[in-house]
Structure formats: structure tokens, C-alpha cells
Design a protein around this motif. Structure first.
Motif, PDB file in Angstrom:
ATOM      1  N   ARG A 176      53.502  29.549  86.110  1.00  0.00           N
ATOM      2  CA  ARG A 176      54.002  28.453  85.295  1.00  0.00           C
ATOM      3  C   ARG A 176      55.233  28.873  84.491  1.00  0.00           C
ATOM      4  O   ARG A 176      56.167  28.094  84.288  1.00  0.00           O
ATOM      5  CB  ARG A 176      52.899  27.963  84.363  1.00  0.00           C
ATOM      6  N   ALA A 177      55.238  30.137  84.044  1.00  0.00           N
ATOM      7  CA  ALA A 177      56.412  30.622  83.326  1.00  0.00           C
ATOM      8  C   ALA A 177      57.621  30.666  84.239  1.00  0.00           C
ATOM      9  O   ALA A 177      58.739  30.325  83.841  1.00  0.00           O
ATOM     10  CB  ALA A 177      56.133  32.015  82.750  1.00  0.00           C
ATOM     11  N   VAL A 178      57.397  31.075  85.487  1.00  0.00           N
ATOM     12  CA  VAL A 178      58.501  31.110  86.448  1.00  0.00           C
ATOM     13  C   VAL A 178      59.013  29.705  86.713  1.00  0.00           C
ATOM     14  O   VAL A 178      60.215  29.440  86.750  1.00  0.00           O
ATOM     15  CB  VAL A 178      58.038  31.784  87.761  1.00  0.00           C
ATOM     16  N   GLU A 179      58.097  28.751  86.887  1.00  0.00           N
ATOM     17  CA  GLU A 179      58.514  27.380  87.178  1.00  0.00           C
ATOM     18  C   GLU A 179      59.285  26.762  86.010  1.00  0.00           C
ATOM     19  O   GLU A 179      60.151  25.901  86.196  1.00  0.00           O
ATOM     20  CB  GLU A 179      57.282  26.529  87.498  1.00  0.00           C
ATOM     21  N   SER A 180      59.005  27.204  84.785  1.00  0.00           N
ATOM     22  CA  SER A 180      59.711  26.666  83.623  1.00  0.00           C
ATOM     23  C   SER A 180      61.037  27.362  83.376  1.00  0.00           C
ATOM     24  O   SER A 180      61.764  27.015  82.469  1.00  0.00           O
ATOM     25  CB  SER A 180      58.827  26.789  82.379  1.00  0.00           C
ATOM     26  N   GLY A 181      61.351  28.386  84.190  1.00  0.00           N
ATOM     27  CA  GLY A 181      62.613  29.092  84.041  1.00  0.00           C
ATOM     28  C   GLY A 181      62.509  30.351  83.216  1.00  0.00           C
ATOM     29  O   GLY A 181      63.486  31.072  83.036  1.00  0.00           O
ATOM     30  N   GLU A 182      61.328  30.659  82.678  1.00  0.00           N
ATOM     31  CA  GLU A 182      61.153  31.859  81.878  1.00  0.00           C
ATOM     32  C   GLU A 182      60.713  33.017  82.761  1.00  0.00           C
ATOM     33  O   GLU A 182      60.090  32.823  83.796  1.00  0.00           O
ATOM     34  CB  GLU A 182      60.092  31.633  80.799  1.00  0.00           C
ATOM     35  N   ALA A 341      57.952  39.147  93.922  1.00  0.00           N
ATOM     36  CA  ALA A 341      58.142  38.214  95.043  1.00  0.00           C
ATOM     37  C   ALA A 341      57.985  36.769  94.583  1.00  0.00           C
ATOM     38  O   ALA A 341      58.707  35.875  95.040  1.00  0.00           O
ATOM     39  CB  ALA A 341      57.150  38.531  96.152  1.00  0.00           C
ATOM     40  N   ILE A 342      57.057  36.533  93.655  1.00  0.00           N
ATOM     41  CA  ILE A 342      56.869  35.177  93.119  1.00  0.00           C
ATOM     42  C   ILE A 342      58.092  34.749  92.310  1.00  0.00           C
ATOM     43  O   ILE A 342      58.574  33.622  92.436  1.00  0.00           O
ATOM     44  CB  ILE A 342      55.592  35.115  92.267  1.00  0.00           C
ATOM     45  N   GLU A 343      58.581  35.651  91.490  1.00  0.00           N
ATOM     46  CA  GLU A 343      59.748  35.334  90.660  1.00  0.00           C
ATOM     47  C   GLU A 343      60.932  34.873  91.506  1.00  0.00           C
ATOM     48  O   GLU A 343      61.639  33.931  91.161  1.00  0.00           O
ATOM     49  CB  GLU A 343      60.171  36.564  89.856  1.00  0.00           C
ATOM     50  N   HIS A 344      61.158  35.553  92.603  1.00  0.00           N
ATOM     51  CA  HIS A 344      62.316  35.256  93.436  1.00  0.00           C
ATOM     52  C   HIS A 344      62.040  34.148  94.450  1.00  0.00           C
ATOM     53  O   HIS A 344      62.906  33.833  95.270  1.00  0.00           O
ATOM     54  CB  HIS A 344      62.775  36.518  94.167  1.00  0.00           C
ATOM     55  N   GLY A 345      60.863  33.578  94.417  1.00  0.00           N
ATOM     56  CA  GLY A 345      60.544  32.486  95.338  1.00  0.00           C
ATOM     57  C   GLY A 345      60.320  32.930  96.766  1.00  0.00           C
ATOM     58  O   GLY A 345      60.372  32.108  97.683  1.00  0.00           O
ATOM     59  N   ASP A 346      60.050  34.228  96.978  1.00  0.00           N
ATOM     60  CA  ASP A 346      59.816  34.714  98.335  1.00  0.00           C
ATOM     61  C   ASP A 346      58.467  34.247  98.869  1.00  0.00           C
ATOM     62  O   ASP A 346      58.292  34.109 100.075  1.00  0.00           O
ATOM     63  CB  ASP A 346      59.859  36.248  98.367  1.00  0.00           C
TER      64      ASP A 346
END
Length: 828
Positions: A176-182, A341-346
Motif C-alpha cells: 500500500r505504501a508503494v501504491e501511494s508513492g511512498e 521487486a515489488i517496489e519496481h513493479g516487477d
């Protein structure tokens, strides 16, 4: 750096259990000659009493042959070795060896999934003597109530650490943090809820250029000579084989050399390259500037493991299995690697919270408790429920979600009505048994599943003729050209019989057509597409439906117009698809549409034998016409000798089937009795020559694999500067010279996966002693059921054959389709 290691075919690669991970089939005791008196399995007469070594009254297929093998070799001397670093499913193998005729790019490890159709019961059992329809309605009501409760519970935001705990809660928070840009907090390991449903990209649709039919889509242009030369220089600097340059340039696209130099682990995107090879290449290019915790390496290895899982049939992996595999790959902090990998959308992450009592689980075992991803089962709605965290690549996630949406669109749509209800009923009344059931089911439903063996193909044929008689544009699509041609011949026979019995002057109805699935989608075969880009048909019957992977199935479903009917027909006991997913088995399990099981048995001793295998019994059958022959052998060398003797001499003389109509099936490409060894021996006997065209001569039987999972049998015509000229089912094919080694093999001997979707008058199944671990019930069922008139079994596995039939079913694949179908109303 070898890019063509091949192993004995392992058709059971798929459970997320690292303990079961094996990249090659190990050796086993080879059987000695089985005595006639022992009859523990199949029995048949010898094809040629003086030559086959299986004289009249041959040994049993499962008999306890005496003797052991002194030092049986491993399954394949070319294999990359057993790799315990897979994510529980042979993911560390660099591909499936049996999925293509010529995957010379480096299939390293067995991996195509054995077949079967687990049927999970989705729905709660009603109390009292309810009819089937009432029970189904009651189950649907319970499901709707459960979905409404879950929807109400999910209206508010879920706080991390609330209803979830452990790794699942941490992963949810980070995503959720990644999806919000954090950026996620250091040390946090994430686990999200269900990812938003996103439709797969719309397939490219091209209008028909003329009435004769559309042209096949143009292939992407090959990389330029300059691009290949630039990549070759980078490979040379890193000590990698320069022969990989064309593949690297094609995979990485524009600026391939610069991208590869900046990130050497891009080399893992090339089929057959393994992490240890990419690591060595990176060290040579970057020196001390790289290490096992390099972010580029973490991302590449994570994606590579998921690609290997897809080759083994999985559309996703459980997070614990993936992190464990990362650890075995030398990743210092697997949780951090997955987070990166999650952060970069892989990769995408999914939370699976099935209700074990009334929804199918994604692992394929009906009503089995799912493995919790965190510190145990999570609480939901006040009750203990399993929570699984699944990680997958976007391409497979989107394909599976698009497939679920498309299937439900078909299920919920009103089928196009060209004929009246009375017309459909008259058509059903003109046939008998399960063929009538199939026609009635298709009359009122957009999606219908049909199961049965080879003899049951008469029922889809009757359906297609009935639909054509009612004015519907009806087509069938088969997995292979041989399957298409065989079904087309069946349609012609039925049409000719109907025309002969029709009154003079009566109108002749439109005749249904047959194509391959690949040809139908590309536009090279079939009715083409209409102005809207959808297939120009009203009814599509897909034969060999167990061979549909999720990406092909999604594209097929997206291509159907509104109101079209879809029938998926196939034998649920055969091997599953080479690609990711188990679409047919998942649909059978999900029970979202009518299912019609054929009651037409396969005839004769072969039909009796195969039917027994399907239920786990290797039965003894009487074969007065030499339909089944058992040829016991002591070792692989004798197996090759007996096989050549059968194909070239015994079967043509005793059975009357010429060598060109006989196929040999063996568990894998490698080993002393794999396809390579058998094809070399058969070529020397049947079409000797110097192999002046890259190892091939005019007249050689070959199989061409233009893409993984597609196998086109044919023969060599000639060769010139353009490449190798083949004739595949009457269609001219030119294979460029640089592609011959990767995608063309000799084709007298095939693996079981290459043989799926086709049948031959005579089949010789070779079971060498080193193939024991590759045997399973689906493999044996598939191999034995390819024979129409005669089956010879070159038997060197002693009791392993009946044991495989009785005790080794299909290993499950991790897929999301059943859950997506079950939860679709909540998403709507």
C-alpha cells in the motif's frame, strides 16, 4: 555457458515443496526380461514372434522382471544437474524440455505438468434429499450470502496488523505504501490484499484483406546486424558465448548492447541462461562493483524464478516458496529482494483468503487447507481462515484475470438464437446418448465443458453439424495440425453420410470447419475476423482443451463476439498445457457452467487398457489381434535396438502399418534412450544420409517448433540460402538457417507432450530404466492413448510402470483462476 541442456522429461514438476524439487530424472533399476508366467499388467501378443523378443504370450506390462541394472545412468548427460534451488516446482530448471520440438536455446530441466482434472466441489452440501438442480441453487445462495458478508466486512480500510498478522500484514502495508508513492519502511516485508482487476491488453485485430481469408500477422523484424555485432562485443567482454548475440538483441530490443552493459543480469531474460552464468558474466563486466546483494541481481533473479515457475505450469507462487528459493540462490536477504521487486513493479502480490468449505483453492487440490503465508491461519469474520500470499508476474496475472472476466461474460450472456428451441430439440432428438445432452446444453448456455476420450470426438462433430444446420457459423479448433486434420476428416465423413441420406433437392447446410488454435488466432486459418475485430463465428468448439494455457485461453475468449457459444472439449486425464495454467481443469473444478461427460467408450483392447489407466489401474487385456505388445528389455541399448526393429520391420510386417505411420514416444530428449538417441538410430535405418543441411537430409521426419508448446510434424524437402524447407501437414515452411538448431528436431521419436493432440495408427512407447522418475499416470495415459490400431511397449522399468499408474497422479499447479471465478460476483 551451455544453452542446450536437456533432460529426461519430468511431467510432474509442480508443487511448492522444495524437498520434491529435481531438475532431472535420476537413474533407476532397469528391468531384465520379464517371464511369461508373470502377468501383473498389460498383456499382448508379439508383433513378430521371431524378432521382437515379446513372443506370443509376452510378458506383462507391469510384471516383476528379474534383474537389476548395474550402474544405470542418469536421465540425461546434458542436464545441468539437479538443482535444489527451485521455488518448489523445478523453477530453477531453465525451461521445459518437452514443450517444443527444438528448444535448443537451453531447456534445462524437466518441467511440463502431468495431466489430470481435479474436480473440487465448490458449494456447500444441502441437507435432505434435494435434487441436483435444487442443491446447485442452494449452493449458489450460500455463496452469494458469503460474498455479501465479505463485501460488507471490507467496506472499511483494513489496518495493517489488524485482521492479518506476521508477514502477510507487513507485506500488505508495504504494498500500500508503494501504491501511494511512498517508499516502504526499511525492514518491512509486504503483503497486499487482492490486486485491482485489470483487463489484459486488447489483442491486435486486423481486418480481413479479402474473402479468401486473412494473412497471418507479420513477425517482428529481426535485430539489425549492427545491433547483433554490438551485443556480441559485450558478450565477449563478459566471457559469455557470442552465439547468444542474436537472442539477446531480439529479447532486449533497441539499445540492447547498452542495456546489457549497464545491467549484465538482463542476460537472464534469454532462454536457457541460469543465474550462476549471469553472475559470472556480471563479475567479468563490473568487477568488484557487483555483489550478491546488487539490486539489479535481486530483481533479475526474482523474475527468473517466477518465469521458471511459469514453465512448470504455475501462474503464481506462494511468497514463502519464492523467498526460500531466493535464499538458495545466494540472495542475502530474500525478503528485501522481494520488496525491491515489488517496489519496481516487477512482480504483483495477491492475498488469497479462500473459504475451504465452499470455494476451490488455487493449488488444485479440492478443499485442501491452503498454506498460511505468515504466522499461521488468519482470522476473518470471526473464524479461522487460511491466508495465502501469492506472488506472480504481471503478464500471467493479467491473462488470468482477463480470462476470468471473459469466461463470465460468456456464461452470463444470452447465446445467439439462429434456430428455434424446437430446432435445437429436433437436432438433439436425431442423435443419442451424451451427444444429445451436449446439443441441449449448448442450446441454452454460452459456455459448456465436454469431457471424454478419443471416441467422444463424434459428439462435438454432431454438435457442429447440428449448429450448422440451424444456420450458425460453427468452427472447431484443435491443438495440433494432425488433430485438426483428423477431426476435419470426421466432419467430412459425417457430412457426406448426411448428404447421401438427404432427399433429392434438399438444401445442403453450411459445413462446419476445423482449424488449429494458433491458426485461428493469427488469422492464417478459420473464418477470420469481422469489422469489430472478433472472430466471425457463432459457435467455437475447442478440442484438446487441457492444452490451453492462460495466455492463449484469454486471447481466445477475448476474440469471441457477444452471443457466441464456446465449448471446451477434451480428455481431462492427459498431460496439461506446456504454458502456465490449467484452464480446463480449473473450469471443471469451478463448476460455473454445464459439464457433459461422454459415455462413448474407446473401443477394443487399446480402449480398455487406456480406460483402466485413467482410473489408476494397469489392467491385463486380451489382444487377439496384436493390438498391445510388451517387449521387455534389460538396458537402454537393447531398448533402442528393439525400437528400431519394431518400427522398421516387425510392425509393418505383422500389423500392416508402415514406418511412416508409426511414432515412437519416450519420456525425454536426453539419455541413452531419449529422442536424440532414438532419432539417430531410426534415421540411420530409415533415411540414412550425411545430414548436409544442418544435420538433416531430404526425406527426414522432423518436428518444427515455431514457439514453445507448438509442434508441427513434417518432413524435410530441401535447403538453400533461405533456410531449411519443410512440409508440415502439407503446408510449406521455411526455417531460417540461424533458427534450425533451436526449433527443428528429427521426428521419428517424440516426447509425450509433443505427441499430445495427435494420434497415429501405430505407437511404440519406450520406457528405459533411467526414466522411472519421469513416469506418472497422466504421462502413461497420454503416451498409450496416442495409438489407434497398435501399441508396442518397450518395457525396461519393472514395477515402476504399474506403480506410476496407481500412485503418481498429476502434481498440482498454483493458479488463481478458480478463486477469480468464485469471487467474480463480489468484484462486480
Amino acid at each position: 555457458m551451455s544453452t542446450e541442456p536437456e533432460t529426461t522429461e519430468d511431467d510432474t514438476p509442480g508443487t511448492p515443496d522444495p524437498a520434491e524439487d529435481t531438475a532431472e530424472a535420476g537413474g533407476g533399476p532397469r528391468a531384465g526380461a520379464a517371464p511369461e508366467a508373470e502377468a501383473g499388467g498389460t498383456t499382448g501378443a508379439a508383433a513378430d514372434g521371431g524378432e521382437t523378443g515379446a513372443d506370443e504370450g509376452a510378458a506383462s506390462g507391469g510384471g516383476g522382471a528379474a534383474g537389476t541394472d548395474e550402474g544405470a545412468a542418469g536421465s540425461d548427460e546434458d542436464a545441468a544437474g539437479t538443482d535444489e534451488g527451485a521455488a518448489g516446482t523445478d523453477e530453477d530448471a531453465a525451461g521445459t524440455d518437452e514443450d517444443a520440438a527444438g528448444d535448443g536455446e537451453g531447456v534445462s530441466g524437466a518441467g511440463a505438468q502431468a495431466a489430470g482434472a481435479g474436480r473440487g466441489e465448490a458449494g456447500a452440501e444441502g441437507a435432505g434429499p434435494l435434487s441436483e438442480a435444487e442443491a446447485e441453487l442452494a449452493a449458489q445462495r450460500l455463496e452469494r450470502e458469503r460474498i455479501e458478508r465479505r463485501k460488507a466486512a471490507k467496506k472499511g480500510p483494513i489496518e495493517s496488523g489488524g485482521k492479518l498478522s506476521g508477514r502477510a500484514a507487513d507485506l500488505l502495508a508495504a504494498v500500500r505504501a508503494v501504491e501511494s508513492g511512498e517508499k516502504p519502511v526499511t525492514g518491512v516485508f509486504a503483503e497486499p490484499g487482492p490486486a485491482p482487476r485489470r483487463p489484459a491488453p486488447e489483442p491486435a485485430r486486423r481486418p480481413r484483406p479479402d474473402a479468401a481469408g486473412p494473412a497471418a500477422p507479420a513477425a517482428p523484424p529481426p535485430p539489425s546486424a549492427q545491433a547483433v555485432a554490438a551485443v556480441r562485443r559485450v558478450l565477449a567482454d563478459g566471457g559469455a558465448p557470442e552465439t547468444l548475440a542474436p537472442q539477446v538483441a531480439a529479447v532486449l530490443g533497441e539499445g540492447a548492447a547498452e542495456r546489457l552493459r549497464a545491467d549484465p543480469w538482463h542476460l537472464l531474460r534469454v532462454t536457457g541462461v541460469r543465474p550462476e552464468q549471469a553472475d559470472g558474466f556480471a563479475r567479468a563486466l563490473l568487477g568488484a562493483g557487483c555483489g550478491p546483494d546488487d539490486e539489479r541481481r535481486l530483481r533479475a533473479v526474482t523474475g527468473w524464478l517466477l518465469e521458471q515457475a511459469a514453465l512448470a505450469g504455475h501462474t503464481a507462487l506462494e511468497a514463502p516458496a519464492l523467498t526460500a528459493a531466493l535464499g538458495r540462490r545466494g540472495v542475502p536477504d530474500p525478503d528485501a529482494a522481494l520488496r525491491t521487486a515489488i517496489e519496481h513493479g516487477d512482480v504483483l502480490v495477491f492475498q488469497d483468503t479462500p473459504n475451504a468449505s465452499d470455494t476451490p483453492n488455487v493449488s488444485g487440490a479440492p478443499n485442501a487447507p491452503a498454506e498460511a503465508a505468515g504466522d499461521g491461519a488468519q482470522e476473518a469474520e470471526g473464524a479461522e481462515r487460511p491466508v495465502r500470499v501469492l506472488v506472480g508476474l504481471e503478464r500471467y496475472a493479467l491473462a488470468e484475470e482477463s480470462l476470468a472476466d471473459g469466461l463470465l461474460r460468456i456464461v452470463n450472456s444470452v447465446p445467439k438464437q439462429e434456430g428455434s428451441t424446437e430446432g435445437w430439440e429436433r437436432a438433439a432428438g436425431a442423435v443419442r446418448g451424451s451427444a444429445a445432452e451436449l446439443i441441449r446444453a449448448v442450446a441454452g448456455h454460452g459456455l459448456v465443458l465436454h469431457t471424454g476420450g478419443a471416441a467422444s470426438l463424434a459428439e462435438p462433430a454432431a454438435l457442429l453439424h447440428a449448429a450448422a444446420g440451424l444456420g450458425l457459423r460453427a468452427w472447431a479448433a484443435a491443438h495440433s495440425p494432425l488433430g485438426r486434420d483428423g477431426f476435419a476428416a470426421l466432419l467430412r465423413r459425417d457430412a457426406d453420410a448426411a448428404a447421401a441420406g438427404a432427399a433429392d433437392g434438399a438444401p445442403v447446410p453450411h459445413r462446419p470447419g476445423a482449424a488449429t488454435v494458433a491458426g485461428l488466432l493469427s488469422g492464417a486459418e478459420g473464418p477470420g475476423r469481422d469489422a469489430d475485430g472478433t472472430l466471425d463465428l457463432d459457435l467455437l468448439v475447442v478440442l484438446d482443451a487441457p492444452q490451453l494455457d492462460v495466455e492463449t485461453a484469454a486471447l481466445l475468449v477475448e476474440s469471441l463476439p457477444d452471443g457466441a457459444r464456446l465449448v471446451l472439449a477434451g480428455d481431462p486425464a492427459v498431460l496439461w498445457s506446456v504454458g502456465a495454467g490449467r484452464v480446463f481443469a480449473d473450469l471443471l473444478q469451478a463448476r460455473v457452467c454445464p459439464q457433459v461427460a461422454s459415455r462413448t467408450p474407446d473401443p477394443g483392447p487399446l480402449g480398455e487398457l487406456v480406460s483402466g489407466i485413467g482410473i489408476g489401474e494397469l489392467a491385463q487385456v486380451e489382444a487377439p489381434g496384436k493390438e498391445v505388445v510388451i517387449v521387455p528389455v534389460r538396458d537402454a541399448g537393447e531398448a533402442v535396438h528393439r525400437t528400431v526393429q519394431l518400427v522398421a520391420d516387425s510392425v509393418p510386417r505383422a500389423i500392416g502399418v508402415p514406418a511412416e505411420q508409426t511414432v515412437v514416444i519416450t519420456p525425454g530428449h536426453g539419455g541413452a534412450a531419449g529422442t536424440r538417441a532414438l532419432n539417430a538410430a531410426l534415421k540411420e535405418r530409415l533415411n540414412p544420409g550425411p545430414g548436409r543441411f544442418g544435420g538433416f537430409d531430404p526425406g527426414d521426419r522432423v518436428v518444427h517448433s515455431p514457439a514453445p508448446g507448438r509442434v508441427l510434424p513434417g518432413h524435410v524437402v530441401t535447403a538453400d540460402a533461405e533456410g531449411l524447407h519443410l512440409s508440415c501437414s502439407g503446408t510449406p515452411v521455411v526455417v531460417p538457417r540461424e533458427r534450425v538448431e533451436q526449433c527443428v528436431r528429427h521426428g521419428w521419436a517424440l516426447t509425450a507432450h509433443q505427441a499430445v493432440g495427435a494420434r497415429w495408427p501405430a505407437v511404440v512407447v519406450v520406457l528405459p530404466g533411467d526414466a522411472v522418475q519421469a513416469l506418472s499416470r497422466p504421462w502413461v495415459y497420454t503416451a498409450f492413448s496416442r495409438a489407434v490400431r497398435h501399441l508396442s511397449v518397450v518395457h525396461g522399468v519393472e514395477q515402476a510402470l504399474p506403480r506410476a499408474v496407481a500412485e503418481v497422479p498429476a502434481r498440482p499447479r498454483t493458479t488463481r483462476l478458480p478463486l477469480l471465478l468464485a469471487q467474480a460476483p463480489a468484484a462486480a
